[in-house]
Write a protein that holds these residues in place. Structure first.
Motif, PDB file in Angstrom:
ATOM      1  N   ILE A  56      59.319  -7.377  41.407  1.00 18.96           N
ATOM      2  CA  ILE A  56      60.373  -8.338  41.021  1.00 18.96           C
ATOM      3  C   ILE A  56      59.912  -9.024  39.951  1.00 18.96           C
ATOM      4  CG2 ILE A  56      61.792 -10.118  41.582  1.00 18.96           C
ATOM      5  CD1 ILE A  56      62.424  -8.799  44.188  1.00 18.96           C
ATOM      6  N   LEU A  57      58.807  -9.752  40.243  1.00 15.52           N
ATOM      7  CA  LEU A  57      58.241 -10.740  39.176  1.00 15.52           C
ATOM      8  C   LEU A  57      57.596  -9.886  37.981  1.00 15.52           C
ATOM      9  CD1 LEU A  57      56.278 -13.245  41.765  1.00 15.52           C
ATOM     10  CD2 LEU A  57      58.490 -13.565  40.411  1.00 15.52           C
ATOM     11  N   LYS A  58      57.065  -8.744  38.253  1.00 13.97           N
ATOM     12  CA  LYS A  58      56.633  -8.030  37.022  1.00 13.97           C
ATOM     13  C   LYS A  58      57.687  -7.696  36.076  1.00 13.97           C
ATOM     14  CE  LYS A  58      54.030  -3.710  36.428  1.00 13.97           C
ATOM     15  NZ  LYS A  58      55.012  -2.867  36.213  1.00 13.97           N
ATOM     16  N   ASP A  59      58.778  -7.109  36.576  1.00 15.81           N
ATOM     17  CA  ASP A  59      60.017  -6.680  36.025  1.00 15.81           C
ATOM     18  C   ASP A  59      60.397  -7.917  35.278  1.00 15.81           C
ATOM     19  OD1 ASP A  59      59.814  -4.070  36.561  1.00 15.81           O
ATOM     20  OD2 ASP A  59      61.446  -4.401  38.154  1.00 15.81           O
ATOM     21  N   TYR A  60      60.614  -9.049  35.969  1.00 14.80           N
ATOM     22  CA  TYR A  60      61.175 -10.302  35.170  1.00 14.80           C
ATOM     23  C   TYR A  60      60.262 -10.605  33.882  1.00 14.80           C
ATOM     24  CZ  TYR A  60      62.455 -15.081  34.845  1.00 14.80           C
ATOM     25  OH  TYR A  60      62.764 -16.209  34.294  1.00 14.80           O
ATOM     26  N   LEU A  61      59.005 -10.829  34.241  1.00 11.95           N
ATOM     27  CA  LEU A  61      58.287 -11.079  32.949  1.00 11.95           C
ATOM     28  C   LEU A  61      58.351 -10.049  32.001  1.00 11.95           C
ATOM     29  CD1 LEU A  61      54.673 -12.367  34.495  1.00 11.95           C
ATOM     30  CD2 LEU A  61      56.415 -13.630  33.626  1.00 11.95           C
ATOM     31  N   GLU A  62      58.328  -8.875  32.104  1.00  7.08           N
ATOM     32  CA  GLU A  62      58.392  -7.856  30.850  1.00  7.08           C
ATOM     33  C   GLU A  62      59.914  -8.023  30.217  1.00  7.08           C
ATOM     34  OE1 GLU A  62      55.840  -4.454  33.073  1.00  7.08           O
ATOM     35  OE2 GLU A  62      57.876  -3.911  32.931  1.00  7.08           O
ATOM     36  N   ASN A  63      60.746  -8.450  30.981  1.00  7.92           N
ATOM     37  CA  ASN A  63      62.293  -8.671  30.324  1.00  7.92           C
ATOM     38  C   ASN A  63      62.481  -9.883  29.950  1.00  7.92           C
ATOM     39  OD1 ASN A  63      63.540  -5.728  30.825  1.00  7.92           O
ATOM     40  ND2 ASN A  63      62.482  -6.427  32.790  1.00  7.92           N
ATOM     41  N   PHE A  64      61.539 -10.823  30.132  1.00  5.47           N
ATOM     42  CA  PHE A  64      62.085 -12.282  29.859  1.00  5.47           C
ATOM     43  C   PHE A  64      62.052 -12.592  28.331  1.00  5.47           C
ATOM     44  CE2 PHE A  64      61.154 -16.775  28.847  1.00  5.47           C
ATOM     45  CZ  PHE A  64      62.307 -17.287  29.665  1.00  5.47           C
ATOM     46  N   ASP A  65      63.236 -12.991  27.701  1.00  5.25           N
ATOM     47  CA  ASP A  65      63.225 -13.542  26.474  1.00  5.25           C
ATOM     48  C   ASP A  65      63.639 -14.866  26.367  1.00  5.25           C
ATOM     49  OD1 ASP A  65      63.873 -13.927  23.863  1.00  5.25           O
ATOM     50  OD2 ASP A  65      64.824 -12.207  23.656  1.00  5.25           O
ATOM     51  N   TYR A  66      63.073 -15.673  25.759  1.00  2.00           N
ATOM     52  CA  TYR A  66      63.477 -17.268  25.820  1.00  2.00           C
ATOM     53  C   TYR A  66      64.501 -17.429  25.428  1.00  2.00           C
ATOM     54  CZ  TYR A  66      62.274 -22.122  25.990  1.00  2.00           C
ATOM     55  OH  TYR A  66      62.155 -23.541  25.893  1.00  2.00           O
ATOM     56  N   ASN A  67      64.713 -16.650  24.261  1.00  2.00           N
ATOM     57  CA  ASN A  67      66.213 -16.948  23.658  1.00  2.00           C
ATOM     58  C   ASN A  67      67.569 -16.450  24.398  1.00  2.00           C
ATOM     59  OD1 ASN A  67      64.699 -18.223  21.474  1.00  2.00           O
ATOM     60  ND2 ASN A  67      64.135 -16.186  20.584  1.00  2.00           N
ATOM     61  N   ASP A  68      67.186 -15.917  25.330  1.00  6.09           N
ATOM     62  CA  ASP A  68      68.648 -15.520  26.132  1.00  6.09           C
ATOM     63  C   ASP A  68      69.162 -16.664  26.599  1.00  6.09           C
ATOM     64  OD1 ASP A  68      67.974 -12.725  25.969  1.00  6.09           O
ATOM     65  OD2 ASP A  68      67.182 -12.516  28.077  1.00  6.09           O
ATOM     66  N   ASP A  69      70.506 -16.575  26.434  1.00  9.54           N
ATOM     67  CA  ASP A  69      71.226 -17.809  27.001  1.00  9.54           C
ATOM     68  C   ASP A  69      71.506 -17.560  28.464  1.00  9.54           C
ATOM     69  OD1 ASP A  69      73.468 -16.202  27.620  1.00  9.54           O
ATOM     70  OD2 ASP A  69      74.596 -16.580  25.800  1.00  9.54           O
ATOM     71  N   ASN A  70      71.948 -18.460  29.166  1.00  9.50           N
ATOM     72  CA  ASN A  70      72.220 -18.464  30.775  1.00  9.50           C
ATOM     73  C   ASN A  70      72.819 -16.981  31.416  1.00  9.50           C
ATOM     74  OD1 ASN A  70      72.030 -19.326  33.426  1.00  9.50           O
ATOM     75  ND2 ASN A  70      72.664 -21.337  32.871  1.00  9.50           N
ATOM     76  N   SER A  71      73.812 -16.744  30.581  1.00  6.40           N
ATOM     77  CA  SER A  71      74.588 -15.461  31.041  1.00  6.40           C
ATOM     78  C   SER A  71      73.541 -14.205  30.807  1.00  6.40           C
ATOM     79  CB  SER A  71      75.795 -15.331  30.685  1.00  6.40           C
ATOM     80  OG  SER A  71      75.977 -15.103  29.458  1.00  6.40           O
ATOM     81  N   GLN A  72      72.959 -13.813  29.734  1.00  8.51           N
ATOM     82  CA  GLN A  72      72.220 -12.957  29.248  1.00  8.51           C
ATOM     83  C   GLN A  72      70.904 -12.865  30.356  1.00  8.51           C
ATOM     84  OE1 GLN A  72      71.487 -14.285  25.334  1.00  8.51           O
ATOM     85  NE2 GLN A  72      72.499 -12.237  24.475  1.00  8.51           N
ATOM     86  N   TRP A  73      70.423 -13.937  30.411  1.00 10.79           N
ATOM     87  CA  TRP A  73      69.239 -14.256  31.255  1.00 10.79           C
ATOM     88  C   TRP A  73      69.704 -13.597  33.000  1.00 10.79           C
ATOM     89  CZ3 TRP A  73      68.832 -17.412  35.704  1.00 10.79           C
ATOM     90  CH2 TRP A  73      67.392 -17.444  36.558  1.00 10.79           C
ATOM     91  N   PHE A  74      70.832 -14.036  33.171  1.00  7.45           N
ATOM     92  CA  PHE A  74      71.332 -13.682  34.654  1.00  7.45           C
ATOM     93  C   PHE A  74      71.723 -12.085  34.881  1.00  7.45           C
ATOM     94  CE2 PHE A  74      74.229 -13.659  38.239  1.00  7.45           C
ATOM     95  CZ  PHE A  74      73.329 -14.047  39.208  1.00  7.45           C
ATOM     96  N   ASP A  75      72.321 -11.623  33.448  1.00  6.08           N
ATOM     97  CA  ASP A  75      72.412 -10.073  33.717  1.00  6.08           C
ATOM     98  C   ASP A  75      71.200  -9.328  33.805  1.00  6.08           C
ATOM     99  OD1 ASP A  75      75.240 -10.622  33.464  1.00  6.08           O
ATOM    100  OD2 ASP A  75      75.190 -10.245  31.136  1.00  6.08           O
ATOM    101  N   LYS A  76      70.134  -9.977  33.206  1.00  4.68           N
ATOM    102  CA  LYS A  76      68.826  -9.268  33.245  1.00  4.68           C
ATOM    103  C   LYS A  76      68.135  -9.115  34.808  1.00  4.68           C
ATOM    104  CE  LYS A  76      66.922  -9.306  28.774  1.00  4.68           C
ATOM    105  NZ  LYS A  76      65.877 -10.239  27.827  1.00  4.68           N
ATOM    106  N   LEU A  77      68.662 -10.553  35.503  1.00  2.00           N
ATOM    107  CA  LEU A  77      68.340 -10.646  36.865  1.00  2.00           C
ATOM    108  C   LEU A  77      69.023  -9.427  37.740  1.00  2.00           C
ATOM    109  CD1 LEU A  77      66.024 -12.490  37.538  1.00  2.00           C
ATOM    110  CD2 LEU A  77      68.183 -14.058  38.628  1.00  2.00           C
ATOM    111  N   LYS A  78      70.090  -9.495  37.445  1.00  2.00           N
ATOM    112  CA  LYS A  78      70.935  -8.212  38.020  1.00  2.00           C
ATOM    113  C   LYS A  78      70.421  -6.878  37.851  1.00  2.00           C
ATOM    114  CE  LYS A  78      75.464 -10.141  37.605  1.00  2.00           C
ATOM    115  NZ  LYS A  78      76.813  -9.925  37.362  1.00  2.00           N
ATOM    116  N   ILE A  79      69.977  -6.716  36.667  1.00  2.00           N
ATOM    117  CA  ILE A  79      69.658  -5.373  36.388  1.00  2.00           C
ATOM    118  C   ILE A  79      68.215  -5.051  37.280  1.00  2.00           C
ATOM    119  CG2 ILE A  79      68.336  -3.706  34.598  1.00  2.00           C
ATOM    120  CD1 ILE A  79      70.376  -5.108  32.790  1.00  2.00           C
ATOM    121  N   ILE A  80      67.287  -6.290  37.149  1.00  2.00           N
ATOM    122  CA  ILE A  80      66.211  -6.206  38.214  1.00  2.00           C
ATOM    123  C   ILE A  80      66.403  -5.817  39.420  1.00  2.00           C
ATOM    124  CG2 ILE A  80      63.966  -7.465  38.719  1.00  2.00           C
ATOM    125  CD1 ILE A  80      64.156  -8.790  35.833  1.00  2.00           C
ATOM    126  N   ALA A  81      67.494  -6.480  40.030  1.00  2.00           N
ATOM    127  CA  ALA A  81      68.028  -6.467  41.376  1.00  2.00           C
ATOM    128  C   ALA A  81      68.051  -5.000  41.732  1.00  2.00           C
ATOM    129  CB  ALA A  81      69.210  -7.391  41.691  1.00  2.00           C
TER     130      ALA A  81
END
Ligand code: GLU
Length: 555
Positions: A465-490
């Protein structure tokens, strides 16, 4: 003794002291010009160097009653018991109460030349000649007399009373010096014997009188029959006598004091009568109680065994003084809580405080209730106010934190906005006191051990999970983009993104999206519960976040 003998005796005992007359004192300390129902109240502590929650509780009542109208609240120091005196005790009382927002209009601690201090001195040890004026007055009227009994003689009287199963004390036929002749007294004096001065009680045994207490209402009390000591051997007054003289001359209108003094009311009533003083109103306050954690029963809060009785406890842990005040008002007047709820924006000093609304049956101290009040009150402050409060606390009690946490004010303010929910529909109520608030947000300012998360037992899942998270993280994502990525990782890692689905088929999944978020949350903050994680990451910064997640993966 004849009336002339009394006058002669008064002269023998006090003649060389060059005392003022009672009339002169009446003139020197005139009745205060107060409007309508304004009250004059006082706090009258002994300077023992210890001030506790019970003192604060009654001081607040005194202060409120004086200040709901244009009354006066003053401080008098009752230091007639030299054994209990401690240096710096006056300052301690003043400073401690000031911390909780209670200030005196008049009295000890203020310069005696201050224009408001016209009823002083306010320290009893500086009032000896005043007490002697009134003691002399009582002697000259036959209402007080010297008693030369030694300790042994008093002891013998007590033993005789106990053997005869009679009331113990110095009264009636047991009051051996009460009816001595002037010659006998003179003889004892010239033999250099020590004496105390006693009231010649006029009370009738077994007779009761009705007394109206401002809190307890009407109570029947027995008349005093004891020839109580009014001046001790060294000429210092007892509490009883000083109370009557001081509260009269300082023009106190309402005496608020602990319920342990109710039993002394008969003595005080008699003293006020003998002195020709008008009796003030009295309010005897119930003790502060707590539920004993061991027995579940109620008992008095104790200085010795209950740390929460000490005011230092609240300062050390950083309870905001406003919270303590709100809590005590809640205990003092039962309708305060509702008033405060209905008038959240009004200054609490606008509440119509009244002695009549005070609780007769013991104020029950309840830590949970206090904490709830703290959470509420702190949530209503601005982040600037909380910043100042936390910083002042840290400066005094945690220098380590004060250096690390408060050097970047803007960062701290952002943390506080997030933790207080400033700008949200509803404020968060996470903060109880300064110590716990700074612990809650410590991860923004220092590195610390993480709390265990559920997936520590399964490091492969966690690390994926943490590896995927780091790979996909973009500081410029807003809150909902960030959360959508979390769902994909899930989804990718076998977690359900649909709550209902997960509830119905728990065995099909490793968990749900919130579990994935928790893994990230704990890796970044070390906490399972925090406000919005996206917000936290944007205060902490991307580098810090990456560093912490990488470290977590190595564990
Ligand atoms: N000095 C007394 C005490 O500390 C004061 C009682 C009173 O307020 O009259 O208990």
């Amino acid at each position: 003794m004849t009336p002339d003998n009394y006058i002669e005796l008064a002269d023998i005992l006090f003649g060389n002291e060059n005392l003022k007359t009672p009339e002169e004192y009446e003139e020197l300390y005139p009745y205060r010009k107060l409007s309508g129902k304004a009250e004059v109240t006082r706090l009258a502590p002994s300077p023992t160097g210890f001030i506790h929650l019970g003192n604060l509780y009654s001081a607040l009542a005194d202060e409120r009653i004086a200040h709901v109208r244009d009354g006066v609240f003053y401080l008098r120091i009752e230091d007639t018991d030299a054994k209990r005196k401690v240096d710096g005790a006056v300052e301690l009382v003043i400073d401690s109460l000031k911390y909780f927002g209670i200030e005196f209009d008049e009295g000890a601690g203020l310069d005696d030349d201050a224009p408001v201090n016209v009823y002083g001195p306010y320290i009893q040890s500086e009032r000896k000649e005043i007490y002697h004026t009134y003691a002399k007055e009582l002697v000259s009227k036959g209402l007080a007399y010297p008693c030369f009994c030694t300790e042994e003689e008093l002891e013998a009287i007590r033993n005789a009373q106990e053997d005869a199963k009679e009331l113990t004390g110095y009264y009636g036929k047991y009051a051996v010096w009460r009816d001595k002749s002037l010659d006998e007294i003179k003889e004892a004096l010239s033999a250099g014997k020590e004496y105390v001065l006693r009231l010649r009680s006029q009370g009738t045994p077994d007779k009761e009188f009705e007394f109206e207490d401002e809190i307890k209402g009407k109570v029947n009390l027995p008349e005093n029959i004891h020839d109580v000591v009014i001046l001790k051997k060294d000429g210092i007054p007892t509490y009883h006598f000083a109370h009557a003289v001081d509260d009269h001359l300082m023009r106190t209108t309402l005496v608020i004091r602990g319920t342990e003094w109710l039993a002394s009311v008969p003595t005080h009533v008699e003293l006020f009568n003998a002195l020709g003083f008008k009796l003030p109103k009295y309010a005897h306050t119930a003790h502060m109680m707590k539920t004993d954690p061991e027995t579940g029963g109620k008992r008095k809060l104790s200085k010795r065994s209950d740390p929460e009785m000490s005011l230092e406890f609240y300062k050390k842990d950083g309870y905001h003084p406003q919270c303590i005040k709100v809590y005590l008002l809640t205990l003092l007047n039962s309708d305060f809580e509702e008033w405060h709820r209905n008038n959240p924006d009004s200054d609490i000093n606008e509440f119509p405080f009244s002695v009549k609304k005070m609780n007769n049956s013991g104020a029950l101290f309840d830590m949970d209730k206090l904490e709830n009040i703290c959470k509420n009150e702190l949530s209503q402050l601005s982040e600037e106010e909380v910043y100042e409060f936390l910083k002042t606390w840290a400066d005094e009690y945690d220098s380590d934190k004060s250096a690390k946490y408060f050097e970047d004010k803007e960062k701290m303010l952002e943390v506080l906005r997030l933790y207080m929910g400033v700008g949200q529909k509803r404020r968060r109520k996470d903060f109880v006191n300064a110590r716990r608030a700074t612990e809650l947000i410590s991860f923004f300012f220092e590195e610390e051990e993480n709390e265990a998360d559920e997936f520590r037992q399964q490091p492969d899942i966690r690390n994926a999970i943490l590896k995927d998270y780091l790979e996909n993280f973009d500081y410029n994502d807003d809150n909902s983009q960030w959360f959508d990525k979390l769902k994909i990782i899930a989804e990718k890692n076998g977690f359900a993104t649909d709550r209902k689905d997960f509830k119905e088929n728990p065995d099909k999944y490793n968990g749900e999206t919130s579990d994935v978020a928790e893994v990230v949350r704990i890796a970044v903050t070390g906490r399972a519960n925090t406000p919005d994680l996206w917000g936290i990451i944007h205060i902490l910064g991307e580098d810090k976040m990456r560093e912490r997640i990488t470290k977590a993966m190595e564990r």
